[in-house]
Motif scaffolding. Structure first.
Motif, PDB file in Angstrom:
ATOM      1  N   PHE A 143       5.751 -40.684 114.794  1.00 57.20           N
ATOM      2  CA  PHE A 143       5.793 -40.921 116.238  1.00 57.20           C
ATOM      3  C   PHE A 143       6.644 -42.140 116.601  1.00 57.20           C
ATOM      4  N   SER A 144       7.660 -42.395 115.801  1.00 56.30           N
ATOM      5  CA  SER A 144       8.562 -43.516 116.067  1.00 56.30           C
ATOM      6  C   SER A 144       9.212 -43.367 117.440  1.00 56.30           C
ATOM      7  N   ARG A 145       9.170 -44.447 118.239  1.00 56.24           N
ATOM      8  CA  ARG A 145       9.771 -44.517 119.583  1.00 56.24           C
ATOM      9  C   ARG A 145       9.130 -43.546 120.573  1.00 56.24           C
ATOM     10  N   MET A 146       7.873 -43.163 120.330  1.00 51.60           N
ATOM     11  CA  MET A 146       7.198 -42.231 121.227  1.00 51.60           C
ATOM     12  C   MET A 146       5.966 -42.832 121.897  1.00 51.60           C
ATOM     13  N   LEU A 147       5.213 -43.662 121.181  1.00 58.94           N
ATOM     14  CA  LEU A 147       3.955 -44.216 121.702  1.00 58.94           C
ATOM     15  C   LEU A 147       4.241 -45.405 122.616  1.00 58.94           C
ATOM     16  N   VAL A 148       3.799 -45.303 123.869  1.00 58.53           N
ATOM     17  CA  VAL A 148       4.081 -46.335 124.870  1.00 58.53           C
ATOM     18  C   VAL A 148       2.922 -47.335 124.925  1.00 58.53           C
ATOM     19  N   CYS A 149       3.250 -48.614 124.778  1.00 60.65           N
ATOM     20  CA  CYS A 149       2.234 -49.675 124.795  1.00 60.65           C
ATOM     21  C   CYS A 149       1.634 -49.811 126.193  1.00 60.65           C
TER      22      CYS A 149
END
Length: 410
Positions: free
Chosen positions: A228-234
């Motif tokens: 999930f690289s560059r997909m999960l938004v903090c």
């Protein structure tokens, strides 16, 4: 008819056949006799040159497999159909090559004349674009000189970051400092043009800084795949979570895990979300809730499409009004300013009316009715990553690490 599998080449050039892992898996399934028909959206998703097309087609012909393009009128079951495909592939390849040459020539001209190939948003700190040239940014120029001097004295990027925050009250990140220090713009060079812009340091000093960073930065090799690289938004700062490894060692075995966290919270201290998410938990949540999110997404697209249709006039009605406006202007009944104002408004309305309806992505529609749980188990980690990146752009989580929203690819 039975769906055998989904093959998704996301983020890989169609020209690089050897790097298209999903395509290689598809061809292997063809050779194993699992497939008799292949469906894809458009011919350019299959390949973008005559050579590549026939390289793939030779395998399909050998095993008696045919294909169909969903959004285009192509077939290869007749000699006329094969001829049409050959012509269209040749035309597409020629256009691609000509376009590539024009872009290359334009870039070389800009480089030779010192023109910017990117906007201010893409420049390192201390630079900006002005009159098509890369120049020093007066708002941060003195701070950059101070940053360079401090780093060359103490040889620590992290200490330099803390110094700039405390001494200049400058909200600067570790990554932005690395980006600046590694950029050849620092000594005025870019892509072979050593007079591209005004430098901050000499070439010798730049090379010396690279040696410092080479000693401080560890080159860690890893065989881990962060799906999930560059997909999960903090939820704290809106940036993307990054992957990091973890391990548990017992007397008999070593267990490896992949986690995600916000680097701004752990390194830059500019975010308050200090929790970590395991890759396994994200996979579990997605597989359990994907059907609901896809259903909501499809319904939302339908509602928006209906609302848009109610607001729009037909294209013919708008064009008739444009013709009437032209007649009124030609007869001198309105001045040019009023004419321009009304005509521009009608052009905008016509553009909006001609836009296609809001439809769910083909990737989402293609998954309806598919037993994803069973299919997903057969994927390798690389295939899992390609699958999710081809389906989803962003995954929003809350502070309790629950998925609250998904933005699907268009």
């Amino acid at each position: 008819m039975m769906l055998v599998d989904l093959y998704i080449d996301d983020g890989v050039s169609a020209v690089k056949v050897g790097k298209r892992l999903a395509l290689q898996r598809l061809l292997q399934d063809v050779k194993n006799g699992k497939i008799d028909l292949i469906l894809f959206t458009k011919l350019d998703r299959w390949g973008r040159s005559v050579g590549i097309y026939y390289q793939i087609q030779s395998v399909l012909d050998e095993y008696g497999v045919i294909w169909k393009a969903i959004d285009e009128d192509y077939e290869i079951e007749t000699s006329a159909g094969k001829f049409k495909v050959n012509i269209m592939m040749s035309v597409a390849q020629q256009e691609r090559d000509r376009c590539s040459e024009r872009i290359k020539d334009a870039f070389e001209y800009k480089l030779k004349n010192g023109e910017a190939l990117f906007g201010s948003a893409a420049t390192p700190i201390g630079f900006k674009v002005e009159n098509k040239q890369i120049v020093h940014d007066p708002d941060t120029e003195q701070e950059v000189y101070a940053l360079i001097d401090y780093y060359c004295t103490f040889r620590s990027v992290r200490k330099a970051m803390v110094y700039m925050r405390e001494e200049f009250d400058m909200d600067i990140s570790y990554k932005s400092i690395l980006t600046l220090f590694k950029s050849t713009l620092l000594y005025g060079s870019y892509r072979g043009n050593d007079q591209y812009c005004k430098p901050y340091v000499t070439k010798d000093k730049f090379d010396e800084m690279q040696k410092y960073m080479g000693k401080n930065i560890k080159n860690v090799k890893t065989d881990r795949t962060y799906i999930f690289s560059r997909m999960l938004v903090c939820p704290g700062c809106g940036g993307h979570l990054v992957g990091f490894p973890a391990s548990t060692v017992t007397k008999t075995h070593k267990f490896r895990y992949e986690y995600y966290r916000c680097n701004r919270a752990f390194n830059g201290m500019t975010c308050d979300f200090r929790k970590s998410l395991s890759q396994t938990s994200v996979e579990k949540m997605l597989l359990e809730s994907l059907d609901k999110f896809m259903t909501d997404y499809i319904v939302d697209c339908e509602v928006k499409s209906e609302e848009k249709a109610k607001k729009k006039r037909s294209e013919s009605s708008i064009r008739n009004e444009m013709n009437r406006l032209n007649d009124i202007y030609m007869k001198g009944r309105i001045d040019v300013d009023e004419y321009d104002l009304k005509y521009v408004a009608l052009e905008r309305e016509l553009k909006d009316a001609s836009e296609p309806q809001i439809k769910p992505s083909n990737a989402v529609l293609g998954l309806k009715g598919v037993n994803l749980q069973a299919l997903y188990k057969s994927f390798t980690d690389e295939e899992k990553s390609a699958f999710w990146h081809g389906l989803i752009e962003d995954i929003y989580i809350d502070y309790d690490r629950n998925i609250i929203n998904i933005i699907f690819c268009k």
